[in-house]
Design a protein around this motif. Structure first.
Motif, short mmCIF file in Angstrom:
data_model
loop_
_atom_site.label_atom_id
_atom_site.label_comp_id
_atom_site.label_asym_id
_atom_site.label_seq_id
_atom_site.Cartn_x
_atom_site.Cartn_y
_atom_site.Cartn_z
N ALA A 1 0.85 -1.20 0.00
CA ALA A 1 0.00 0.00 0.00
C ALA A 1 0.88 1.24 0.00
O ALA A 1 2.03 1.21 0.47
CB ALA A 1 -0.93 0.01 1.22
N THR A 2 0.36 2.33 -0.51
CA THR A 2 1.13 3.57 -0.58
C THR A 2 1.38 4.19 0.78
O THR A 2 2.34 4.93 0.96
CB THR A 2 0.39 4.60 -1.46
N TRP A 3 0.51 3.88 1.76
CA TRP A 3 0.63 4.46 3.10
C TRP A 3 1.56 3.65 4.01
O TRP A 3 1.77 4.01 5.17
CB TRP A 3 -0.74 4.56 3.77
N CYS A 4 2.11 2.56 3.48
CA CYS A 4 2.90 1.61 4.29
C CYS A 4 4.40 1.86 4.10
O CYS A 4 4.95 1.53 3.04
CB CYS A 4 2.52 0.19 3.89
N PRO A 5 5.11 2.44 5.10
CA PRO A 5 6.56 2.69 4.97
C PRO A 5 7.38 1.44 4.65
O PRO A 5 8.25 1.49 3.77
CB PRO A 5 6.93 3.30 6.33
N PRO A 6 7.14 0.29 5.34
CA PRO A 6 7.93 -0.91 4.99
C PRO A 6 7.70 -1.37 3.55
O PRO A 6 8.60 -1.92 2.92
CB PRO A 6 7.43 -1.97 5.98
N CYS A 7 6.48 -1.11 3.02
CA CYS A 7 6.20 -1.47 1.63
C CYS A 7 7.06 -0.65 0.68
O CYS A 7 7.61 -1.16 -0.30
CB CYS A 7 4.72 -1.24 1.31
N LYS A 8 7.19 0.64 1.00
CA LYS A 8 8.00 1.53 0.17
C LYS A 8 9.47 1.11 0.22
O LYS A 8 10.18 1.18 -0.79
CB LYS A 8 7.84 2.97 0.64
N GLU A 9 9.91 0.64 1.38
CA GLU A 9 11.30 0.20 1.51
C GLU A 9 11.56 -1.07 0.69
O GLU A 9 12.69 -1.32 0.27
CB GLU A 9 11.61 -0.08 2.99
N SER A 10 10.52 -1.86 0.44
CA SER A 10 10.68 -3.11 -0.30
C SER A 10 10.71 -2.91 -1.81
O SER A 10 11.10 -3.81 -2.55
CB SER A 10 9.54 -4.08 0.06
N ILE A 11 10.26 -1.75 -2.27
CA ILE A 11 10.15 -1.51 -3.72
C ILE A 11 11.48 -1.67 -4.45
O ILE A 11 11.54 -2.38 -5.47
CB ILE A 11 9.51 -0.13 -3.99
N PRO A 12 12.59 -1.05 -3.98
CA PRO A 12 13.87 -1.25 -4.69
C PRO A 12 14.30 -2.72 -4.74
O PRO A 12 14.85 -3.18 -5.75
CB PRO A 12 14.85 -0.40 -3.88
N HIS A 13 14.03 -3.43 -3.66
CA HIS A 13 14.41 -4.85 -3.60
C HIS A 13 13.61 -5.66 -4.62
O HIS A 13 14.17 -6.51 -5.33
CB HIS A 13 14.16 -5.39 -2.20
N LEU A 14 12.31 -5.38 -4.73
CA LEU A 14 11.48 -6.11 -5.70
C LEU A 14 11.87 -5.76 -7.13
O LEU A 14 11.82 -6.62 -8.02
CB LEU A 14 10.00 -5.79 -5.45
N THR A 15 12.26 -4.51 -7.36
CA THR A 15 12.76 -4.12 -8.68
C THR A 15 14.02 -4.89 -9.02
O THR A 15 14.19 -5.40 -10.13
CB THR A 15 13.03 -2.61 -8.72
N GLU A 16 14.90 -5.01 -8.05
CA GLU A 16 16.14 -5.78 -8.24
C GLU A 16 15.83 -7.25 -8.52
O GLU A 16 16.46 -7.88 -9.39
CB GLU A 16 17.00 -5.66 -6.98
N ILE A 17 14.86 -7.81 -7.79
CA ILE A 17 14.45 -9.20 -8.00
C ILE A 17 13.92 -9.40 -9.41
O ILE A 17 14.26 -10.37 -10.10
CB ILE A 17 13.39 -9.61 -6.96
N GLN A 18 13.07 -8.47 -9.87
CA GLN A 18 12.51 -8.60 -11.21
C GLN A 18 13.61 -8.56 -12.28
O GLN A 18 13.59 -9.35 -13.23
CB GLN A 18 11.50 -7.47 -11.47
N HIS A 19 14.57 -7.66 -12.11
CA HIS A 19 15.68 -7.57 -13.08
C HIS A 19 16.54 -8.84 -13.04
O HIS A 19 16.93 -9.37 -14.08
CB HIS A 19 16.55 -6.36 -12.76
N LYS A 20 16.81 -9.32 -11.84
CA LYS A 20 17.71 -10.46 -11.67
C LYS A 20 17.12 -11.76 -12.21
O LYS A 20 17.83 -12.58 -12.81
CB LYS A 20 18.06 -10.62 -10.18
#
Length: 287
Positions: free
Chosen positions: A74-93
């Motif tokens: 969710a957009t209001w969830c700070p831990p969710c925002k922190e996970s976004i770069p990691h998920l982007t890295e996972i998708q690329h990898k």
């Protein structure tokens, strides 16, 4: 003295019995946990997602082709925002290995779309809105504590991981499932390159004419146990015995020959093109 000794024996027996019972309970709990962890729960259909980034995708589209990550955020969830770069890295990898990451939120599209557009390439994976809250089926079954929470689905459509996307087990599960997908695709390719022979239609002469590599190919494709086989004749006997019970698939050498012929034709064309190119190049002129 005898009464005291008897009392000690009774007490010891009582404690010993209780200890054994406790051990049994612990063992049963451990076994139950192992069984639960080993279960492959069929993924629930999620057919009404509205994608705000990336191509639309349904779980059935990934059967036999992809490993899918459904991540609740969710957009209001700070831990969710922190996970976004990691998920982007996972998708690329893992993109080349068939992994598709989908971030799913139950918020309104008007809230999600501006956020996703602002993130740009920092959020480089599919993002969708869940207007019917279909992901509640997952969170309810697994009793998810909160978000972000990821569900990893294998190529058979089974949920194989549930938990935080930053956990080490998340990525190790992806590695395992990607390897399983690779093996599945390799087996599919092998089976497409086979010809089936009905029960009791194979002769020893037919199999003997095959190379040892093609015979071992038949052993593998037909799931024949060959642990005791050493010589070529041993493998031949195993195939003949199996053919008495079931049809046997052998390698379609016609396809192999056709592919080889096409490859040779292609090489010849390349050589001819190269020769023509050399002939067409201008030569030096003495002035």
């Amino acid at each position: 003295q005898e009464e005291r000794d008897e009392g000690r024996r009774v007490t010891y027996k009582s404690y010993n019995k209780e200890g054994r019972n406790s051990c049994v309970v612990v063992i049963v709990i451990v076994i139950v946990i192992i069984i639960i962890m080993a279960l492959k729960v069929a993924a629930w259909p999620v057919n009404h997602l509205k994608f705000v980034k990336g191509e639309s995708f349904k779980l059935e589209d990934g059967k036999g082709k992809n490993v899918i990550v459904l991540e609740c955020w969710a957009t209001w969830c700070p831990p969710c925002k922190e996970s976004i770069p990691h998920l982007t890295e996972i998708q690329h990898k893992y993109k080349s290995r068939g992994v598709i990451v989908i971030g799913i939120s139950s918020e309104d599209e008007n809230q999600i779309k501006p956020f996703v557009e602002q993130m740009g390439n920092k959020m480089d994976y599919r993002v969708a809105v869940d207007p019917r809250r279909e992901m509640d089926q997952y969170s309810s079954y697994f009793d998810a504590a909160g978000i972000p929470n990821a569900y990893v689905i294998d190529h058979e459509g089974k949920v194989r991981y549930e938990g935080h996307p930053a956990e080490p087990k998340f990525e190790s599960t992806l590695d395992v499932l990607c390897n399983e997908l690779k093996q599945f695709k390799a087996k599919q390719e092998e089976e497409q390159n086979t010809v089936s022979h009905n029960i009791n239609t194979l002769s020893r002469e037919t199999i003997s004419s095959l190379s040892l590599a093609d015979i071992k190919f038949a052993i593998r494709v037909n799931n024949i146990n060959s642990t005791q086989a050493i010589e070529k004749s041993d493998f031949i006997n195993l195939i003949l015995e199996a053919n008495q019970q079931k049809p046997i698939k052998l390698k379609n050498n016609n396809n192999s020959n056709s592919n080889q012929s096409n490859e040779n034709t292609s090489n010849n064309n390349n050589n001819n093109n190269q020769a023509q190119k050399q002939d067409s190049q201008p030569t030096g002129i003495d002035i």
